[in-house]
Design a protein around this motif. Structure first.
Motif, mmCIF file in Angstrom:
data_model
loop_
_atom_site.group_PDB
_atom_site.id
_atom_site.type_symbol
_atom_site.label_atom_id
_atom_site.label_comp_id
_atom_site.label_asym_id
_atom_site.label_seq_id
_atom_site.Cartn_x
_atom_site.Cartn_y
_atom_site.Cartn_z
ATOM 1 N N ASP A 345 56.615 -23.060 47.373
ATOM 2 C CA ASP A 345 57.491 -22.331 48.305
ATOM 3 C C ASP A 345 56.695 -21.495 49.304
ATOM 4 O O ASP A 345 55.493 -21.249 49.131
ATOM 5 C CB ASP A 345 58.474 -21.443 47.531
ATOM 6 C CG ASP A 345 57.749 -20.431 46.666
ATOM 7 O OD1 ASP A 345 57.452 -19.336 47.158
ATOM 8 O OD2 ASP A 345 57.467 -20.762 45.494
ATOM 9 N N LEU A 346 57.401 -21.051 50.342
ATOM 10 C CA LEU A 346 56.772 -20.318 51.449
ATOM 11 C C LEU A 346 56.179 -18.986 50.995
ATOM 12 O O LEU A 346 55.129 -18.562 51.494
ATOM 13 C CB LEU A 346 57.802 -20.089 52.569
ATOM 14 C CG LEU A 346 57.237 -19.676 53.931
ATOM 15 C CD1 LEU A 346 56.303 -20.731 54.499
ATOM 16 C CD2 LEU A 346 58.378 -19.406 54.918
ATOM 17 N N SER A 347 56.835 -18.315 50.040
ATOM 18 C CA SER A 347 56.320 -17.028 49.529
ATOM 19 C C SER A 347 54.955 -17.217 48.879
ATOM 20 O O SER A 347 54.019 -16.433 49.123
ATOM 21 C CB SER A 347 57.294 -16.437 48.496
ATOM 22 O OG SER A 347 58.518 -16.135 49.101
ATOM 23 N N THR A 348 54.837 -18.254 48.054
ATOM 24 C CA THR A 348 53.559 -18.540 47.378
ATOM 25 C C THR A 348 52.492 -18.901 48.410
ATOM 26 O O THR A 348 51.339 -18.456 48.312
ATOM 27 C CB THR A 348 53.734 -19.679 46.352
ATOM 28 O OG1 THR A 348 54.743 -19.313 45.419
ATOM 29 C CG2 THR A 348 52.438 -19.964 45.599
ATOM 30 N N GLN A 349 52.869 -19.694 49.421
ATOM 31 C CA GLN A 349 51.927 -20.073 50.481
ATOM 32 C C GLN A 349 51.423 -18.837 51.228
ATOM 33 O O GLN A 349 50.229 -18.707 51.522
ATOM 34 C CB GLN A 349 52.604 -21.030 51.469
ATOM 35 C CG GLN A 349 52.912 -22.410 50.917
ATOM 36 C CD GLN A 349 53.627 -23.265 51.939
ATOM 37 O OE1 GLN A 349 53.207 -23.378 53.080
ATOM 38 N NE2 GLN A 349 54.732 -23.878 51.547
ATOM 39 N N THR A 350 52.359 -17.923 51.544
ATOM 40 C CA THR A 350 51.995 -16.707 52.282
ATOM 41 C C THR A 350 51.019 -15.854 51.476
ATOM 42 O O THR A 350 50.020 -15.355 51.999
ATOM 43 C CB THR A 350 53.259 -15.883 52.617
ATOM 44 O OG1 THR A 350 54.189 -16.722 53.298
ATOM 45 C CG2 THR A 350 52.936 -14.682 53.484
ATOM 46 N N MET A 351 51.316 -15.710 50.183
ATOM 47 C CA MET A 351 50.438 -14.910 49.323
ATOM 48 C C MET A 351 49.085 -15.581 49.135
ATOM 49 O O MET A 351 48.044 -14.913 49.076
ATOM 50 C CB MET A 351 51.128 -14.697 47.958
ATOM 51 C CG MET A 351 50.530 -13.575 47.148
ATOM 52 S SD MET A 351 50.685 -11.973 47.984
ATOM 53 C CE MET A 351 49.104 -11.234 47.570
ATOM 54 N N LEU A 401 52.506 -6.842 49.568
ATOM 55 C CA LEU A 401 52.982 -8.157 50.001
ATOM 56 C C LEU A 401 53.547 -8.940 48.819
ATOM 57 O O LEU A 401 54.596 -9.583 48.923
ATOM 58 C CB LEU A 401 51.837 -8.935 50.660
ATOM 59 C CG LEU A 401 52.209 -10.304 51.273
ATOM 60 C CD1 LEU A 401 53.248 -10.146 52.387
ATOM 61 C CD2 LEU A 401 50.974 -11.005 51.818
ATOM 62 N N LEU A 402 52.856 -8.860 47.683
ATOM 63 C CA LEU A 402 53.304 -9.557 46.467
ATOM 64 C C LEU A 402 54.692 -9.068 46.054
ATOM 65 O O LEU A 402 55.562 -9.860 45.696
ATOM 66 C CB LEU A 402 52.298 -9.308 45.340
ATOM 67 C CG LEU A 402 52.306 -10.279 44.162
ATOM 68 C CD1 LEU A 402 51.743 -11.630 44.567
ATOM 69 C CD2 LEU A 402 51.513 -9.725 42.990
ATOM 70 N N LEU A 405 57.392 -10.125 48.657
ATOM 71 C CA LEU A 405 57.742 -11.547 48.524
ATOM 72 C C LEU A 405 58.396 -11.856 47.173
ATOM 73 O O LEU A 405 58.667 -13.012 46.856
ATOM 74 C CB LEU A 405 56.491 -12.415 48.688
ATOM 75 C CG LEU A 405 55.811 -12.384 50.060
ATOM 76 C CD1 LEU A 405 54.441 -13.051 49.997
ATOM 77 C CD2 LEU A 405 56.684 -13.072 51.112
ATOM 78 N N HIS A 406 58.615 -10.788 46.366
ATOM 79 C CA HIS A 406 59.239 -10.915 45.027
ATOM 80 C C HIS A 406 58.449 -11.862 44.117
ATOM 81 O O HIS A 406 59.016 -12.655 43.367
ATOM 82 C CB HIS A 406 60.699 -11.391 45.143
ATOM 83 C CG HIS A 406 61.539 -10.529 46.031
ATOM 84 N ND1 HIS A 406 61.862 -9.228 45.710
ATOM 85 C CD2 HIS A 406 62.091 -10.756 47.259
ATOM 86 C CE1 HIS A 406 62.585 -8.695 46.687
ATOM 87 N NE2 HIS A 406 62.742 -9.595 47.642
ATOM 88 N N LEU A 407 57.119 -11.746 44.189
ATOM 89 C CA LEU A 407 56.259 -12.588 43.340
ATOM 90 C C LEU A 407 55.613 -11.793 42.207
ATOM 91 O O LEU A 407 55.051 -12.383 41.288
ATOM 92 C CB LEU A 407 55.147 -13.229 44.187
ATOM 93 C CG LEU A 407 55.558 -14.334 45.163
ATOM 94 C CD1 LEU A 407 54.388 -14.699 46.063
ATOM 95 C CD2 LEU A 407 56.040 -15.567 44.419
#
Length: 519
Positions: A345-351, A401-402, A405-407
């Motif tokens: 997903d985009l959140s994982t890519q961003t992180m 950021l983490l 992004l709710h990671l």
């Protein structure tokens, strides 16, 4: 001459020992303060070390400059091994395609993406710009692992980031070796030879890692000596690196492969649970100890930049690093998602993009550039500058950021709930023991009953607190279910391992209760 050398050597050893103890003492003070002072607990420990080193450098308190050999041969092998030991093979295998894309095409993109703007706008020659690109192509496994572990990153992000950072050093070092030959005029660009070199370096590293990893795994099956098995893992970390490098392979890949095999296979078939825990705790200490020294020394290399052209070079290199990493991560992940069913997903890519820190490996490569290269100072300025920028800017904002992004898997409520679950599990085991007839031998019945009542009371208190936490955050209920699934899977795999050791089956069976595949 002999008398002079014997007189000088003890003085040199004593001086080095004093420097070493100073570094360790400073690192331990930082470690203690970061746990005692509440607001400092929010700052990643590695970042605190770099900031402390920079502060000492500004006060002109200088330790020794770490040589490339010290970083690559002494610090790097144990840190790589520890990260690989804790990396789950199933997670890595599942993400093998994107990681392979990152460490091959991604490294080439990064080198060119950094070199071309530098050669175009900073006035340095293309070979030197390519060298800067090669130094900065290696995302630092030490920095990335330390940061993600502290932040409580999810398994997928850890597998992708750590897998990429551990393996891309191999390809970046090969590229660096080729480009430095071109920059010095001793070599020329030959695509065919480059391909052979890359395959040789990776192949030899993998072969050494496989032989050592499986060799030691089967060796530890023959005896149960925790201290010997612990020592063997330490020897294997350095041996894999040393042997692979001496045979013309990648020491990084050799050590990582050995660590992966021993952590995921050897520790299960050759070590009992008690030994496995002891070895893991030993490597946790080694990683903490080595990280503390390395990051403090990195910070202590800081030199204020007064020259505007140097500042412009660092700024340009840093922007190029961020842009090329964005193109590489988002572009190659898009390709990987098309070719596989992973759907990162985009959140994982961003992180993943933002956690591409540069550290000790980049510094070691820059320091290893020969002094007779005319533009060596430009390489050191750009690389050191980018290492500090990525560590300070990205390291300090990664946690926010983490969470945005709710990671982030770690939270005060979740941590407390996990602690409650662990205490309940331990108390139930105690209660189970108290219900066995042997627990009553030689103990007065009244005392035994009082102990049992005390345990039941503690369990009840924990149950009430756990229920309150679940009312505050209903998602915590999933944590309990996930833990149960993991426990069941652990029991299943332990049973297969026992059957392999007793000869009832030839190889371990794939788990039916694997928490990742189980629905």
């Amino acid at each position: 001459m002999t008398l002079l050398s014997t007189a000088v050597e003890p003085v040199a050893i004593e001086e080095n020992l004093k420097q070493f103890l100073l570094v360790i003492s400073a690192a331990l003070v930082v470690a203690t303060l970061s746990q005692i002072v509440p607001w400092l607990q929010k700052v990643p420990y590695t970042l605190m070390l770099v900031l402390t080193g920079m502060g000492l450098a500004l006060l002109d308190v200088r330790f020794f400059t770490p040589s490339p050999e010290l970083i690559l041969w002494i610090f790097l092998p144990p840190l790589l091994f520890e990260a690989a030991w804790n990396l789950n093979w199933d997670d890595l295998k599942r993400h093998l395609l994107p990681i392979t894309l990152f460490v091959t095409i991604g490294v080439a993109l990064t080198i060119l993406g950094i070199a071309l703007p530098l050669a175009q706008w900073s006035g340095i020659s293309l070979p030197v710009a390519l060298l800067i690109g090669a130094c900065l192509a290696a995302t630092d496994p030490v920095s990335v692992s330390a940061l993600l572990r502290e932040l409580g990153a999810p398994p997928r992000l850890k597998a992708l980031a750590e897998g990429e950072s551990m393996f891309n050093d191999g390809t970046a070092v090969v590229a660096f070796g080729l480009i430095i030959g071109i920059a010095l005029g001793t070599d020329s660009f030959d695509p065919q030879r480059l391909t052979v070199d890359v395959l040789t370096v990776v192949g030899v590293g993998l072969l050494v890692g496989l032989l050592l990893g499986f060799g030691i795994s089967y060796l530890t099956q023959r005896f149960d000596l925790p201290l010997v098995e612990q020592s063997l893992t330490l020897v294997s970390a350095y041996s894999a690196y040393l042997i692979a490098e001496s045979l013309g392979g990648s020491g990084v890949i050799g050590t990582v492969t050995t660590g992966l095999i021993l952590g995921n296979f050897g520790s299960r078939i050759g070590m009992n649970p008690r030994t496995r825990i002891a070895v893991s705790e030993f490597w946790e200490f080694v990683a903490f100890f080595t990280n503390s020294i390395l990051f403090l020394l990195i910070g202590d290399q800081f030199h204020p930049v007064n020259n505007r052209s140097e500042l412009a070079l660092i700024g340009l290199a840093f922007v190029a690093v961020l842009i090329t990493r964005a193109i590489g991560i988002f572009g190659l992940t898009f390709l990987s998602n098309r070719l596989t069913q992973l759907d990162i997903d985009l959140s994982t890519q961003t992180m993943l993009w933002w956690s591409g820190l540069r550290g000790g490996v980049s510094l070691a490569l820059a320091l290893s550039v020969p002094a007779d290269l005319p533009e060596r100072q430009a390489i050191l300025t750009a690389v050191f500058g980018v290492v500090f920028f990525t560590t300070l800017l990205q390291g300090s904002t990664a946690k926010f950021l983490l969470e945005a992004l709710h990671l982030a898997e770690s939270s005060p409520l979740r941590d407390r709930y996990l602690e409650i679950l662990s205490r309940q599990a331990a108390l139930y085991r105690i209660l189970n023991y108290l219900q066995q007839p042997e627990s009553k031998v030689g103990v007065e019945l009244v005392i035994h009953q009082a102990k049992e009542a005390e345990i039941r009371q503690q369990l009840e208190t924990l149950q009430v607190e756990g229920s309150k936490l679940c009312q505050e955050d209903p998602e915590l209920l999933e944590v309990g279910a996930k833990q149960l699934q993991q426990e069941l899977f652990a029991i299943e795999t332990a049973t297969y391992t026992e059957f392999v050791r007793s000869g009832r089956i030839n190889q371990e069976l794939p788990g039916l209760l694997d928490p990742i595949h189980h629905h």
